[in-house]
Scaffold this active site. Sequence first.
Site, PDB file in Angstrom:
ATOM      1  CE  LYS A 196      -1.676   2.961   2.105  1.00 27.67           C
ATOM      2  NZ  LYS A 196      -1.447   4.381   1.808  1.00 27.67           N
ATOM      3  CD  GLU A 272      13.166   0.478   9.295  1.00 29.61           C
ATOM      4  OE1 GLU A 272      13.685   1.485   9.800  1.00 29.61           O
ATOM      5  OE2 GLU A 272      13.733  -0.624   9.271  1.00 29.61           O
ATOM      6  CB  CYS A 306      13.176   8.838   8.557  1.00 35.72           C
ATOM      7  SG  CYS A 306      14.036   7.704   7.474  1.00 35.72           S
ATOM      8  CD  GLU A 403      10.402  12.773  11.329  1.00 33.74           C
ATOM      9  OE1 GLU A 403       9.193  12.564  11.549  1.00 33.74           O
ATOM     10  OE2 GLU A 403      11.137  11.946  10.786  1.00 33.74           O
TER      11      GLU A 403
HETATM   12  P1  NAP Z   1       2.408   8.510   7.633  1.00 33.04           P
HETATM   13  O1  NAP Z   1       1.397   9.577   7.639  1.00 33.04           O
HETATM   14  O2  NAP Z   1       2.587   7.710   8.868  1.00 33.04           O
HETATM   15  O3  NAP Z   1       2.031   7.569   6.408  1.00 33.04           O
HETATM   16  C1  NAP Z   1       2.821   6.479   6.024  1.00 33.04           C
HETATM   17  C2  NAP Z   1       1.954   5.445   5.359  1.00 33.04           C
HETATM   18  O4  NAP Z   1       0.985   4.993   6.303  1.00 33.04           O
HETATM   19  C3  NAP Z   1       1.161   5.981   4.173  1.00 33.04           C
HETATM   20  O5  NAP Z   1       1.061   4.974   3.202  1.00 33.04           O
HETATM   21  C4  NAP Z   1      -0.183   6.267   4.790  1.00 33.04           C
HETATM   22  O6  NAP Z   1      -1.255   6.231   3.867  1.00 33.04           O
HETATM   23  C5  NAP Z   1      -0.300   5.103   5.753  1.00 33.04           C
HETATM   24  N1  NAP Z   1      -1.282   5.334   6.817  1.00 33.04           N
HETATM   25  C6  NAP Z   1      -1.682   6.502   7.354  1.00 33.04           C
HETATM   26  N2  NAP Z   1      -2.630   6.285   8.298  1.00 33.04           N
HETATM   27  C7  NAP Z   1      -2.830   4.938   8.336  1.00 33.04           C
HETATM   28  C8  NAP Z   1      -3.683   4.078   9.093  1.00 33.04           C
HETATM   29  N3  NAP Z   1      -4.525   4.554   9.998  1.00 33.04           N
HETATM   30  N4  NAP Z   1      -3.626   2.761   8.864  1.00 33.04           N
HETATM   31  C9  NAP Z   1      -2.788   2.248   7.961  1.00 33.04           C
HETATM   32  N5  NAP Z   1      -1.946   3.010   7.204  1.00 33.04           N
HETATM   33  C10 NAP Z   1      -1.964   4.338   7.402  1.00 33.04           C
HETATM   34  O7  NAP Z   1       3.853   9.051   7.279  1.00 33.04           O
HETATM   35  P2  NAP Z   1       4.280   9.961   6.039  1.00 33.04           P
HETATM   36  O8  NAP Z   1       3.886  11.363   6.354  1.00 33.04           O
HETATM   37  O9  NAP Z   1       3.822   9.365   4.761  1.00 33.04           O
HETATM   38  O10 NAP Z   1       5.868   9.789   6.064  1.00 33.04           O
HETATM   39  C11 NAP Z   1       6.676  10.565   6.851  1.00 33.04           C
HETATM   40  C12 NAP Z   1       7.102   9.809   8.101  1.00 33.04           C
HETATM   41  O11 NAP Z   1       7.745   8.597   7.732  1.00 33.04           O
HETATM   42  C13 NAP Z   1       8.118  10.586   8.895  1.00 33.04           C
HETATM   43  O12 NAP Z   1       7.828  10.511  10.265  1.00 33.04           O
HETATM   44  C14 NAP Z   1       9.419   9.859   8.596  1.00 33.04           C
HETATM   45  O13 NAP Z   1      10.406   9.990   9.580  1.00 33.04           O
HETATM   46  C15 NAP Z   1       8.955   8.454   8.451  1.00 33.04           C
HETATM   47  N6  NAP Z   1       9.934   7.666   7.700  1.00 33.04           N
HETATM   48  C16 NAP Z   1      10.668   6.743   8.366  1.00 33.04           C
HETATM   49  C17 NAP Z   1      11.625   6.004   7.692  1.00 33.04           C
HETATM   50  C18 NAP Z   1      12.456   4.980   8.402  1.00 33.04           C
HETATM   51  O14 NAP Z   1      13.034   4.146   7.732  1.00 33.04           O
HETATM   52  N7  NAP Z   1      12.556   4.995   9.726  1.00 33.04           N
HETATM   53  C19 NAP Z   1      11.819   6.201   6.320  1.00 33.04           C
HETATM   54  C20 NAP Z   1      11.049   7.148   5.671  1.00 33.04           C
HETATM   55  C21 NAP Z   1      10.099   7.873   6.379  1.00 33.04           C
HETATM   56  P3  NAP Z   1      -1.808   7.600   3.214  1.00 33.04           P
HETATM   57  O15 NAP Z   1      -0.791   8.018   2.272  1.00 33.04           O
HETATM   58  O16 NAP Z   1      -3.057   7.200   2.549  1.00 33.04           O
HETATM   59  O17 NAP Z   1      -2.012   8.555   4.341  1.00 33.04           O
END
Ligand code: NAP
Length: 499
Positions: A196, A272, A306, A403
């Site tokens: 997804k 992650e 991240c 962040e």
């Molecule tokens: P996010 O809002 O948590 O979304 C990530 C994914 O989760 C998206 O596909 C999102 O779908 C989905 N999602 C959101 N709500 C959900 C729910 N209730 N149930 C299931 N899936 C759900 O994060 P983001 O804004 O896309 O990404 C930024 C974050 O990712 C930052 O905090 C960054 O640090 C972190 N990150 C971490 C790493 C690592 O390796 N540690 C790498 C890259 C990024 P939708 O798009 O439909 O909302």
Amino acid sequence: MATRCGNMSAMAALTSHESSVVGDVATGLFIGGQWRDAEGGKRFDVEDPATGQTITQVADASVADGKAALDAAVAAQDEWGQTPPRERGEILRSAWEMITARADDLSLLMTLEMGKPLTESRAEITYGSEFFRWFSEEAVRISGRYSVAPAGGSRLLTMKQPVGPCLMITPWNFPLAMGTRKIGPAIAAGCTMVVKPAALTPLSMLALAGILAEAGLPDGVLNVVTTKSTGEVMEPLIRDPRLRKLTFTGSTEVGRGLVEQSAQGLLRLSMELGGNAPFLVFGDADVDDAVAGAMLAKMRNVGEACTAANRFIVHESVADEFSAKLAEKMGAMSMGRGTEDGVEVGPLVEAKQRDKVRELVEDAVEAGAKTSVGGDAPEGDGYFYSPTVLTGVPTSARMFREEIFGPVAPIFTFTEDEEALAMANDTEFGLVAYLYTRDLNRAVWAYEGLQTGMVGVNQGIVSNPSAPFGGVKQSGFGREGGFEGIEEYLETKYVGIAL
Ligand code: NAP
């Protein structure tokens, strides 16, 4: 001041080449090897963040579509888990070759949906595809152990088997690499999957699904579901007893909720999550080297990583020199639509992200920080924020704890080494830290004391497909890449043999 290329308001329409690259991507759901419409033909828009214009629409999956994708993954699991490892490795290898051959178009596609400059997208295509090459080589090295029981008599055998059907949820900031880091080891291990991608950036993943099918991946092994009803479609899959693993990259907040949902099924998990990386510059550091590393650690992916350096913690004796040199480099970066030549800073992914960055900068300035360069969101279309350096930032500022996810470098200072380490560790996150020093003893002391999953010593980038990527504390658990990466998709079975 950062320069801004081009006339943004004149850039709303895609060029014919851009249209044809976007038009080549299948925009349905990829389930059981077939492209299909979402239930009721529902679709949602994908935008170019440099202009705010819709570039295409993709299928908007329903709960029933999500279930169909898991059905396909479950149906394919047994046969796929028994394919010869070499066959799985060769599919990954072919896919790596195809991605490499099509890197120009894939980079353009990524820039159009995500905004980052073409050079950044190109770097991600290389980084992301390397997970396929690495795991193509690991597929044939899955092995076990054989030993004599200490008391004699029986023999102890361990073997590795695929975990089973996986659900992979990925973020928008690295639309390809956050997927390949999971898909590569899952294919190598013999797992099937439902992927997804983020709703903001689904196109790179859809293009990847096409490539994997072309590379010979059997129907049902990889299924891709795009949806705007994310929580509603994902939760039943996470609670479905046939699912065996959930692997998530995204925010800590969403990750926590998914861990809770997965408790019922006691799923294998990889999380992650968010970061708050400290970047330590000790008094003996080579300041020019540290500034070069800081540019990478801060500006890679327009700060939307991240691993992005979130807090520069600099010894007071070099703070002025470091700040001035960093401000000069950040201020000289050219900003514009990522498709234009020479652009180094693209827009942020959406208005919400740009507004959050603006809010954090305002908060720091109110708390007493000084703006050396930037500090503004330029007028016009798109979600741009200027590269910004803030000095004299107090640790009470929100950006010390939160962040930033944008091109903003806050500089904090320290006097004693112990103080720097305490500041670095004073966060709930623990993904990565960077440190600059010429003293080996100081480096060892610091990297052993840093509470993070990864440390860069005199380097501003740690991501490497052959190394284990991952965090501790609220940055999650599990490792992606390296020898460790495939273990996340394997179960160990022990067989005791009586003699
Ligand atoms: P996010 O809002 O948590 O979304 C990530 C994914 O989760 C998206 O596909 C999102 O779908 C989905 N999602 C959101 N709500 C959900 C729910 N209730 N149930 C299931 N899936 C759900 O994060 P983001 O804004 O896309 O990404 C930024 C974050 O990712 C930052 O905090 C960054 O640090 C972190 N990150 C971490 C790493 C690592 O390796 N540690 C790498 C890259 C990024 P939708 O798009 O439909 O909302």
